[in-house]
Design an enzyme around this catalytic site. Structure first.
Site, mmCIF file in Angstrom:
data_model
loop_
_atom_site.group_PDB
_atom_site.id
_atom_site.type_symbol
_atom_site.label_atom_id
_atom_site.label_comp_id
_atom_site.label_asym_id
_atom_site.label_seq_id
_atom_site.Cartn_x
_atom_site.Cartn_y
_atom_site.Cartn_z
ATOM 1 N N SER A 13 0.832 -1.206 0.000
ATOM 2 C CA SER A 13 0.000 0.000 0.000
ATOM 3 C C SER A 13 0.864 1.253 0.000
ATOM 4 C CB SER A 13 -0.899 0.002 1.245
ATOM 5 O OG SER A 13 -1.528 1.248 1.421
ATOM 6 N N TYR A 71 -2.592 -0.096 9.986
ATOM 7 C CA TYR A 71 -2.754 -0.677 8.652
ATOM 8 C C TYR A 71 -1.451 -0.560 7.864
ATOM 9 C CZ TYR A 71 -4.185 -1.081 3.772
ATOM 10 O OH TYR A 71 -4.265 -1.431 2.442
#
Length: 338
Positions: free
Chosen positions: A140, A165
């Site tokens: 990501s 995350y």
């Protein structure tokens, strides 16, 4: 090729499984279909690929894509994964399953460790134990944190995540590198940048804002709108992943003699949040009600992909402008029944 894909009821995974199956590859897809967001959207994604019935832990064959079979199961179920890998010899694993969402990680951190770390380890172990030579996985852009060095380049240090995350995604990159070093498994990490399009995630800005505009609700604009994102249309993302999956020999190595590499995969052209909102309003034919709020914990101010490395290795050149992408998204949005 015989490809094992996780997260095939998800946004990117559903498009990828369908595309690769149409290109003649045999696909085995799994997804837990959890309730992080509306499961009806996840089921709709499966249905467009010919998966119309679901039975937990039972293999379902696509009605329209005979080379695509699907099983609803949890990535953390190592025993079930072992059974699948024992019975099928996969040429490649593509891991797109993860507990997504930056803000949700503040409320439910355990879910991120289980899915994004424990589940990730299970897949690496299956590749090792059952001799699957290649592992492609979703990282990501969030790993860059609040870096001010733009555009974001893969060589930049990414050890200051601002959300759990992001920390789990960075841990994935480290774990993958270790398995490449120890067991010569080729690992290819893809740092996605704000992917959008039809059937997109309802917790991301395009769908969130479109729903609010349609229902005359306010959209929350963080940091007075002083944010920018590298919005990337789903078709460009899928084209990039397909090239990588079909031509593993073209991948470079971040460290000599270790078959591990990480790529940025994005549009490479950041857009100011307010400009994005104006394009969305234009295509929906309706002005948004706007509520300006402060910056949220875990959010970043900007994302901007340097895609030079992916272009050099695979000729990756995203072709969809934000204007065209939003037009395609809103055409779908106006017809989809939520």
């Amino acid at each position: 090729m015989y490809i094992f894909i996780t997260g095939t009821a998800g946004f990117i995974g559903s498009f990828l499984a369908e595309t690769l199956a149409k290109r003649g590859h045999e696909i085995y897809g799994i997804d837990s279909i959890n309730d992080y967001y509306d499961v009806n959207l996840k089921k709709a994604r499966l249905e467009k690929s010919g998966i119309h019935t679901l039975s937990y832990k039972q293999e379902i064959i696509s009605d329209t894509l005979p080379g695509y079979r699907f099983r609803q199961m949890d990535l953390c179920d190592k025993k079930e994964l072992d059974t699948i890998f024992q019975n099928h010899h996969f040429d490649c694993v593509i891991n797109l399953a993860a507990q997504a969402g930056v803000r949700y990680s503040l409320q439910n951190p355990e879910a991120y460790i289980q899915s994004n770390v424990v589940g990730f380890l299970h897949l690496l172990e299956c590749c090792r134990q059952y001799q699957c030579p290649r592992f492609i996985y979703a990282s990501s852009s969030s790993v860059y944190g609040n870096s001010t060095q733009v555009p974001f380049n893969e060589a930049e240090r990414v050890d200051q995540p601002v959300s759990l995350y992001a920390a789990t995604k960075k841990s994935n990159e480290l774990m993958a590198y270790t398995y490449s070093h120890l067991y010569a498994i080729q690992t290819i990490g893809l740092r996605f940048f704000t992917v959008y399009g039809p059937y997109g995630r309802p917790d991301m800005a395009p769908m969130l804002f479109a729903n609010a505009i349609r229902n005359n609700k306010s959209i929350r604009i963080f940091n007075a709108g002083n944010l920018s994102r590298d919005f990337t249309y789903i078709d460009d993302i899928i084209e990039g992943i397909v090239k990588i999956a079909e031509h593993p020999e073209q991948a470079s190595q971040d460290t000599p003699d270790v078959p591990a590499v990480v790529y940025n995969i994005g549009r490479g052209s950041p857009v100011q949040l307010m400009d994005f909102i104006h394009i969305l309003e234009k295509n929906l034919g309706k002005e948004a009600r706007k509520e300006y709020v402060s910056m949220q914990p875990g959010d970043v101010y900007q994302t901007w992909a340097d895609t030079t490395k992916l272009n050099q290795d695979y000729g990756y050149t995203p072709a969809t402008s934000l204007e065209d992408g939003i037009q395609k998204f809103t055409e779908w949005f106006k017809t989809f029944k939520f």
